[in-house]
Design a protein around this motif. Structure first.
Motif, PDB file in Angstrom:
ATOM      1  N   ASN A 100      -5.176   0.025  -5.456  1.00  0.00           N
ATOM      2  CA  ASN A 100      -5.473  -0.746  -4.242  1.00  0.00           C
ATOM      3  C   ASN A 100      -6.549  -1.791  -4.486  1.00  0.00           C
ATOM      4  O   ASN A 100      -6.596  -2.803  -3.782  1.00  0.00           O
ATOM      5  CB  ASN A 100      -5.870   0.177  -3.092  1.00  0.00           C
ATOM      6  N   SER A 101      -7.424  -1.571  -5.456  1.00  0.00           N
ATOM      7  CA  SER A 101      -8.445  -2.576  -5.748  1.00  0.00           C
ATOM      8  C   SER A 101      -7.806  -3.837  -6.338  1.00  0.00           C
ATOM      9  O   SER A 101      -8.349  -4.927  -6.191  1.00  0.00           O
ATOM     10  CB  SER A 101      -9.498  -2.019  -6.698  1.00  0.00           C
ATOM     11  N   PHE A 102      -6.658  -3.698  -6.984  1.00  0.00           N
ATOM     12  CA  PHE A 102      -5.953  -4.866  -7.491  1.00  0.00           C
ATOM     13  C   PHE A 102      -5.155  -5.575  -6.406  1.00  0.00           C
ATOM     14  O   PHE A 102      -4.915  -6.776  -6.486  1.00  0.00           O
ATOM     15  CB  PHE A 102      -5.005  -4.479  -8.630  1.00  0.00           C
ATOM     16  N   GLU A 155      -6.988 -12.274   1.759  1.00  0.00           N
ATOM     17  CA  GLU A 155      -7.992 -12.466   0.720  1.00  0.00           C
ATOM     18  C   GLU A 155      -7.329 -13.094  -0.486  1.00  0.00           C
ATOM     19  O   GLU A 155      -6.270 -12.671  -0.923  1.00  0.00           O
ATOM     20  CB  GLU A 155      -8.590 -11.102   0.349  1.00  0.00           C
ATOM     21  N   ARG A 159       0.832  -1.209   0.000  1.00  0.00           N
ATOM     22  CA  ARG A 159       0.000   0.000   0.000  1.00  0.00           C
ATOM     23  C   ARG A 159       0.868   1.262   0.000  1.00  0.00           C
ATOM     24  O   ARG A 159       0.524   2.255  -0.621  1.00  0.00           O
ATOM     25  CB  ARG A 159      -0.954  -0.002   1.183  1.00  0.00           C
ATOM     26  N   GLY A 193      -5.959  -5.831  -3.086  1.00  0.00           N
ATOM     27  CA  GLY A 193      -6.829  -6.619  -2.211  1.00  0.00           C
ATOM     28  C   GLY A 193      -6.488  -6.412  -0.758  1.00  0.00           C
ATOM     29  O   GLY A 193      -5.635  -5.627  -0.383  1.00  0.00           O
ATOM     30  N   ARG A 194      -7.165  -7.182   0.086  1.00  0.00           N
ATOM     31  CA  ARG A 194      -6.963  -7.087   1.522  1.00  0.00           C
ATOM     32  C   ARG A 194      -6.111  -8.270   1.992  1.00  0.00           C
ATOM     33  O   ARG A 194      -5.971  -9.265   1.311  1.00  0.00           O
ATOM     34  CB  ARG A 194      -8.298  -7.085   2.252  1.00  0.00           C
ATOM     35  N   HIS A 223      -7.279 -13.893  -4.407  1.00  0.00           N
ATOM     36  CA  HIS A 223      -7.821 -13.457  -5.685  1.00  0.00           C
ATOM     37  C   HIS A 223      -7.923 -14.651  -6.617  1.00  0.00           C
ATOM     38  O   HIS A 223      -6.995 -15.435  -6.734  1.00  0.00           O
ATOM     39  CB  HIS A 223      -6.920 -12.383  -6.325  1.00  0.00           C
ATOM     40  N   THR A 264      -7.870   8.820  -6.961  1.00  0.00           N
ATOM     41  CA  THR A 264      -8.406   7.918  -7.977  1.00  0.00           C
ATOM     42  C   THR A 264      -7.422   6.811  -8.322  1.00  0.00           C
ATOM     43  O   THR A 264      -7.779   5.631  -8.356  1.00  0.00           O
ATOM     44  CB  THR A 264      -8.784   8.709  -9.250  1.00  0.00           C
ATOM     45  N   PHE A 266      -7.049   4.405  -5.417  1.00  0.00           N
ATOM     46  CA  PHE A 266      -8.224   3.547  -5.311  1.00  0.00           C
ATOM     47  C   PHE A 266      -8.155   2.414  -6.333  1.00  0.00           C
ATOM     48  O   PHE A 266      -8.392   1.247  -6.010  1.00  0.00           O
ATOM     49  CB  PHE A 266      -9.502   4.366  -5.497  1.00  0.00           C
ATOM     50  N   ILE A 267      -7.831   2.758  -7.566  1.00  0.00           N
ATOM     51  CA  ILE A 267      -7.770   1.747  -8.633  1.00  0.00           C
ATOM     52  C   ILE A 267      -6.662   0.733  -8.351  1.00  0.00           C
ATOM     53  O   ILE A 267      -6.878  -0.484  -8.438  1.00  0.00           O
ATOM     54  CB  ILE A 267      -7.575   2.418 -10.005  1.00  0.00           C
TER      55      ILE A 267
END
Length: 127
Positions: free
Chosen positions: A116-118, A124, A4, A120-121, A126, A110, A113-114
């Protein structure tokens, strides 16, 4: 956490490269610019961790009235504060003005956000 941080550094680096009002003044190797952007990301992360909760608390009525859009102004102010801290520390990175900071905050938010969406947490998977 490290991923991150690198996403934040990458989004700040892209904003610096693409937006004319956000600049990096370095002479030398591209590695020097990368190290400088990592330093800027660390400063930005500290500013966000320490100052942003205070700004959000103080301006919470305004955030409610604007349905959260005032967060863009808060993020712009944090970007300008990061620029000021960098100037005080001798880091050659900065933001020219408020509207450049607003555009930069929108861009950084923006892109982060994009990206970080790849990422993941934690924990988790994928598929």
């Amino acid at each position: 956490m490290i991923i991150r941080f690198l996403v934040s550094a990458l989004s700040l680096g892209l904003a610096t490269w693409l937006l004319p009002g956000i600049w990096l003044d370095y002479v030398g190797e591209p590695a020097d610019a990368a190290i400088t952007m990592l330093i800027v990301a660390a400063i930005f992360g500290l500013v966000n961790a320490v100052v942003k909760p205070i700004f959000v608390f103080v301006t919470s009525p305004l955030l409610l009235i604007t349905l959260g859009l005032f967060l863009l102004v808060i993020n712009a102010a944090l970007l300008m504060l990061t620029s000021w801290v960098c100037a005080q520390m001798g880091v050659p990175w900065g933001v020219d003005g408020f509207w450049d900071a607003v555009l930069g905050a929108l861009f950084v938010s923006t892109v982060s956000f994009i990206l970080n969406s790849f990422v993941g947490r934690r924990g988790e998977v994928h598929t």
